[in-house]
Design a protein around this motif. Sequence first.
Motif, PDB file in Angstrom:
ATOM      1  N   ALA A  35       0.845  -1.196   0.000  1.00 22.92           N
ATOM      2  CA  ALA A  35       0.000   0.000   0.000  1.00 22.92           C
ATOM      3  C   ALA A  35       0.878   1.242   0.000  1.00 22.92           C
ATOM      4  CB  ALA A  35      -0.902  -0.005   1.222  1.00 22.92           C
ATOM      5  N   LEU A  36       0.447   2.269  -0.758  1.00 25.52           N
ATOM      6  CA  LEU A  36       1.142   3.552  -0.822  1.00 25.52           C
ATOM      7  C   LEU A  36       0.225   4.638  -0.281  1.00 25.52           C
ATOM      8  CD1 LEU A  36       2.645   3.410  -4.452  1.00 25.52           C
ATOM      9  CD2 LEU A  36       3.728   2.663  -2.307  1.00 25.52           C
ATOM     10  N   ASP A  37       0.764   5.467   0.591  1.00 27.11           N
ATOM     11  CA  ASP A  37      -0.003   6.618   1.094  1.00 27.11           C
ATOM     12  C   ASP A  37       0.113   7.729   0.053  1.00 27.11           C
ATOM     13  OD1 ASP A  37      -1.419   8.382   2.578  1.00 27.11           O
ATOM     14  OD2 ASP A  37       0.184   8.790   4.037  1.00 27.11           O
ATOM     15  N   LEU A  38      -0.626   7.556  -1.028  1.00 35.11           N
ATOM     16  CA  LEU A  38      -0.490   8.429  -2.195  1.00 35.11           C
ATOM     17  C   LEU A  38      -1.805   9.158  -2.463  1.00 35.11           C
ATOM     18  CD1 LEU A  38       1.270   9.272  -4.665  1.00 35.11           C
ATOM     19  CD2 LEU A  38       0.280   7.314  -5.875  1.00 35.11           C
ATOM     20  N   ALA A  79      -5.048   3.223  -8.371  1.00 40.27           N
ATOM     21  CA  ALA A  79      -5.810   4.087  -7.484  1.00 40.27           C
ATOM     22  C   ALA A  79      -6.816   3.280  -6.681  1.00 40.27           C
ATOM     23  CB  ALA A  79      -6.537   5.161  -8.303  1.00 40.27           C
ATOM     24  N   CYS A  80      -6.878   3.559  -5.385  1.00 38.01           N
ATOM     25  CA  CYS A  80      -7.831   2.881  -4.500  1.00 38.01           C
ATOM     26  C   CYS A  80      -8.727   3.932  -3.844  1.00 38.01           C
ATOM     27  CB  CYS A  80      -7.081   2.092  -3.425  1.00 38.01           C
ATOM     28  SG  CYS A  80      -5.978   0.823  -4.082  1.00 38.01           S
ATOM     29  N   GLY A  81      -9.683   3.475  -3.060  1.00 37.89           N
ATOM     30  CA  GLY A  81     -10.556   4.406  -2.355  1.00 37.89           C
ATOM     31  C   GLY A  81      -9.761   5.357  -1.487  1.00 37.89           C
ATOM     32  N   GLU A  82      -8.686   4.858  -0.885  1.00 39.38           N
ATOM     33  CA  GLU A  82      -7.718   5.666  -0.140  1.00 39.38           C
ATOM     34  C   GLU A  82      -6.337   5.184  -0.525  1.00 39.38           C
ATOM     35  OE1 GLU A  82      -8.319   5.508   4.038  1.00 39.38           O
ATOM     36  OE2 GLU A  82     -10.452   5.992   3.915  1.00 39.38           O
ATOM     37  N   GLY A  83      -5.484   6.088  -0.996  1.00 37.23           N
ATOM     38  CA  GLY A  83      -4.138   5.709  -1.368  1.00 37.23           C
ATOM     39  C   GLY A  83      -4.093   4.903  -2.655  1.00 37.23           C
ATOM     40  N   ALA A  84      -2.974   4.215  -2.859  1.00 38.13           N
ATOM     41  CA  ALA A  84      -2.790   3.410  -4.069  1.00 38.13           C
ATOM     42  C   ALA A  84      -2.143   2.086  -3.700  1.00 38.13           C
ATOM     43  CB  ALA A  84      -1.919   4.156  -5.078  1.00 38.13           C
ATOM     44  N   LEU A  85      -2.418   1.077  -4.505  1.00 45.06           N
ATOM     45  CA  LEU A  85      -1.823  -0.244  -4.306  1.00 45.06           C
ATOM     46  C   LEU A  85      -0.776  -0.459  -5.388  1.00 45.06           C
ATOM     47  CD1 LEU A  85      -2.127  -2.788  -2.472  1.00 45.06           C
ATOM     48  CD2 LEU A  85      -3.468  -3.789  -4.332  1.00 45.06           C
ATOM     49  N   ARG A  86       0.447  -0.715  -4.956  1.00 41.12           N
ATOM     50  CA  ARG A  86       1.523  -0.995  -5.907  1.00 41.12           C
ATOM     51  C   ARG A  86       1.641  -2.500  -6.105  1.00 41.12           C
ATOM     52  NH1 ARG A  86       7.056   2.152  -5.494  1.00 41.12           N
ATOM     53  NH2 ARG A  86       5.732   3.597  -6.698  1.00 41.12           N
TER      54      ARG A  86
END
Length: 306
Positions: free
Chosen positions: A249-252, A272-279
């Motif tokens: 998970a990225l705090d992006l 892109a996720c609901g909160e942040g991004a998944l790498r």
Amino acid sequence: MRIVFAGTPAFAVPSLRAAHAHGEVIAAYTQPDRPAGRGRGLTPSPIKLEAIQRGIPVLQPETLKRKESQEALRAMEPDLLVVVAYGLILPRAVLEIPRFGCWNVHASLLPRWRGAAPIQRAIEAGDTETGVCLMQMEAGLDTGPVLLAQTTPIGPEETGGQLHDRLAELGAGVLADGLALLRADVRPVPWVQPEQGVTYAHKLDKHEARLDWSQPAAVLARKVRAFEPWPVAEALVAGERLRIRGAVALDLPHASVPGTLLAAGKQGLDIACGEGALRLRVIQREGGKAITAADYLNARRDLATL
């Protein structure tokens, strides 16, 4: 000490070895051979293979609810029945047959995560620690008093498979400690599980593996870890259905629609996720093997410029 062992999957194998080393394992119960593999041929369980290798008689009844199955167990005059991920319900009549009752090795710190999938549910929930319990079995689902327990931290990137293997060995160690005490005529002192803190680890289902990009990235990263190596997280990425074998998970911060591919590079695919991004760092295409994001981009030149 006459021990009867009941177990089925690979998780139970270290415990069978421990029981064999600390007493006379007079029989091993395991589930009937099941179809497996591409050919769907009948395949013996890991416990059956281990028992045969050690010269332990194997029994594979469909159920232990029948009187004839119970009489067969009673005729062995067991001192103890050790149960590890057997997969069949033990009726009260069976629990009362062995002289010292039935012990169960369970992969959680009871009463948290009673049930079928405690290892994966602990990771999915974000628990920072877990462990194993040696429990005196009773009629309820994982409700019996705990005899011994061992705690261990959950690594920040540890997968369900990695934790499974560690807890299998840890459980065997706890079982060995309990059997050593019993052989020394010292009964482990049981403690009753508290009513507070009870949670249930429901059986895994393949439909859970489909990632919902509207969820927070941290939640999805835990799912990826928990569902590795089964049922394996999957999602639609850049128009292609992929299995996700490794992700962080990225705090992006972003303003993109969940599921949008934000960036693609050697370090991974950022979604892109609901909160942040998944790498996504390790992925698997349909019919292929697990590969790094860099190798995937070599085949998807259309994404390399993102």
